[in-house]
Scaffold this motif. Structure first.
Motif, PDB file in Angstrom:
ATOM      1  N   THR A  21       0.958  -1.123   0.138  1.00 31.80           N
ATOM      2  CA  THR A  21       0.123   0.009   0.214  1.00 31.80           C
ATOM      3  C   THR A  21       1.127   1.259   0.083  1.00 31.80           C
ATOM      4  O   THR A  21       1.951   1.272   0.478  1.00 31.80           O
ATOM      5  N   ASP A 221       5.452   2.829  -9.066  1.00 24.42           N
ATOM      6  CA  ASP A 221       3.800   2.418  -9.683  1.00 24.42           C
ATOM      7  C   ASP A 221       3.720   1.087  -9.577  1.00 24.42           C
ATOM      8  O   ASP A 221       2.410   0.639  -9.479  1.00 24.42           O
ATOM      9  N   PRO A 226      -3.394   1.204  -4.881  1.00 27.16           N
ATOM     10  CA  PRO A 226      -3.995   2.072  -4.197  1.00 27.16           C
ATOM     11  C   PRO A 226      -5.054   1.489  -3.213  1.00 27.16           C
ATOM     12  O   PRO A 226      -5.338   0.388  -3.139  1.00 27.16           O
ATOM     13  N   MET A 234      -9.104   7.980  -2.552  1.00 23.43           N
ATOM     14  CA  MET A 234      -8.164   6.965  -3.129  1.00 23.43           C
ATOM     15  C   MET A 234      -6.786   7.288  -2.969  1.00 23.43           C
ATOM     16  O   MET A 234      -5.989   8.635  -3.271  1.00 23.43           O
ATOM     17  N   THR A 236      -3.202   6.930  -3.151  1.00 27.34           N
ATOM     18  CA  THR A 236      -2.093   6.551  -4.436  1.00 27.34           C
ATOM     19  C   THR A 236      -0.477   6.540  -4.088  1.00 27.34           C
ATOM     20  O   THR A 236       0.198   6.182  -4.775  1.00 27.34           O
ATOM     21  N   ARG A 237      -0.311   7.460  -3.219  1.00 29.68           N
ATOM     22  CA  ARG A 237       1.237   7.876  -2.994  1.00 29.68           C
ATOM     23  C   ARG A 237       1.732   7.886  -1.488  1.00 29.68           C
ATOM     24  O   ARG A 237       0.862   8.419  -0.696  1.00 29.68           O
TER      25      ARG A 237
END
Length: 437
Positions: A21, A221, A226, A234, A236-237
């Protein structure tokens, strides 16, 4: 050379895929998720990405350092939440910050022995939902209340409570044996190995800048999946990266553990972070029969403790790496990629000094130990825990995922990951690129 019993080629433990994650600062987007819910995300994703059926997994083992009393076997709850069948056994391992390495090593041994064909290992940590207890006196008296037979007996039990007993008992990084926090222990290491504040700040700046550049280039990536937060966002980073940090800014921060002579600050230390990782492991033969790519062979590993917990608490990598390489007949020059956990900038610099010190390395690893600090062009070239975050039981999985990707992209043969841990523990793993054998 290695004195390990040779493993048949078809039973070599391999990593088929590794996911994680985003790592998020505690109290952030994952604050409303329970640890097993967070852990379920990569468990589900690693199957979806490989196409393997959940029923084909013979065992799930996750690391977890700070455990909730309601989910003492968090791996089992995470596995069930992720949709794995109840017939699949699951276990949780706690070995401080090397818990994920321990989970993966145990599964690799079972694969090498022929007891498993497919398994999932990794770890999950959610510091946003800490198991905060009442004081020991309250807990003891609460147990006695459960067996009290009269009102008078209950009143006598309650009369033994004092106001300060009602102060919550919050988990901390303080080591029980030494009484030192990890930060204070690292300050002692820094003093012993001559690490300066300037060097620590410069290393922290490097970690943040490299992590930011890697994310901007899309390098993470492939390994990051996500997460939908409870509020619908969401994620994502990783959110701990400070791309605008500088040595000048870091120099203005006050020491966190030793106000007089300390060099560790909030800027050159990793913070409390939430996150989870999962690795699909297999025997080489089983992966081949299913048409799955073996991304790396888990060739060997080393777990260790340190001799002096007061001045070497987080020196585990400097102890484990020479022992691992010595057993395999390798030197640092043979290793193309090093991914080493950055609990503190001072910690990794102290380990570098220990690795480069012939007396220290040969004392902890033996007279034939390979000597030499890790070249910076091989070490954490896409940033490390100082920037990416440090969910204790998930960091080891991140190190493995990144190390594998590095040697697959360059076509080189070996990578080493290493981690320090509270309690004076350490671990190192040797990963091999099957395409480079």
């Amino acid at each position: 050379m290695s004195n390990l019993t040779p493993i048949p080629e078809d039973r070599l433990p391999v990593v088929v895929d590794a996911v994680r994650t985003p790592f998020i600062n505690s109290g952030g987007a994952y604050a409303e998720l329970r640890n097993h819910e967070l852990g379920a995300v990569p468990l589900r994703a690693v199957l979806a990405r490989t196409g393997l059926a959940a029923g084909d997994v013979g065992m799930v083992t996750l690391g977890c350092v700070v455990q909730d009393v309601e989910t003492t076997n968090v791996a089992r709850e995470a596995m069930l939440t992720a949709g794995y069948p109840a017939l699949t056994p699951a276990s949780t391992i706690s070995m401080a910050g090397i818990s994920p390495e321990a989970s993966i090593a145990n599964l690799c041994d079972m694969i090498a022995l022929g007891r498993l064909e497919f398994a999932v290992g990794g770890g999950t940590e959610n510091f946003s939902d800490l198991p905060i207890r009442m004081s020991r006196n309250v807990r003891k008296r609460a147990v006695k209340l459960g067996t009290a037979r009269s009102t008078g007996e209950r009143l006598r039990i309650l009369a033994g409570l004092r106001p300060w007993d009602l102060i919550p008992d919050v988990p901390s990084s303080r080591d029980l044996t030494t009484g030192l926090t990890m930060g204070a222990a690292c300050e002692a290491m820094a003093a012993r190995f001559g690490v300066t504040r300037e060097a620590a700040d410069a290393y922290a700046e490097r970690s943040h800048h490299r992590a930011a550049a890697a994310w901007d280039a899309g390098w993470f990536d492939e390994e990051v999946v996500p997460v939908e937060a409870p509020d619908g966002r969401m994620v994502t980073r990783d959110d701990g990266i400070r791309p605008d940090t500088s040595v000048d800014r870091l120099a203005r921060l006050k020491p966190a553990f030793d106000p007089d002579r300390g060099i560790i600050t909030a800027g050159n230390a990793s913070g409390l972070t939430d996150g989870a990782t999962a690795l699909l492991l297999a025997s080489a033969g089983a992966a081949d029969r299913r048409g799955l790519t073996a991304r790396a062979i888990v060739r060997d590993y080393e777990f260790t403790g340190v001799a002096d917990m007061s001045s070497e608490m987080l020196m585990g990598p400097a102890v484990a790496i020479p022992r691992l390489l010595q057993r395999q007949g390798l030197t640092p020059a043979d290793i193309a990629a090093f991914e080493v956990h950055e609990a503190f900038a001072a910690q990794i610099l102290a380990n570098q000094a220990g690795l480069a010190d012939a007396d220290y390395a040969q004392t902890v690893a033996g007279p034939a130990a390979p000597i030499g600090g890790i070249p910076l062009d091989k070490l954490n070239i896409h940033g490390g825990s100082l920037a990416l975050g440090n969910p204790f039981a998930a960091t080891g999985g991140r190190l493995i995922a990144t190390a594998i990707r590095r040697i697959r992209e360059t076509g080189e043969r070996y990578a080493v990951i290493a981690t320090c841990a509270g309690g004076g523990l350490g671990a190192a793993m040797l990963l091999e690129n099957p395409a480079a054998r």
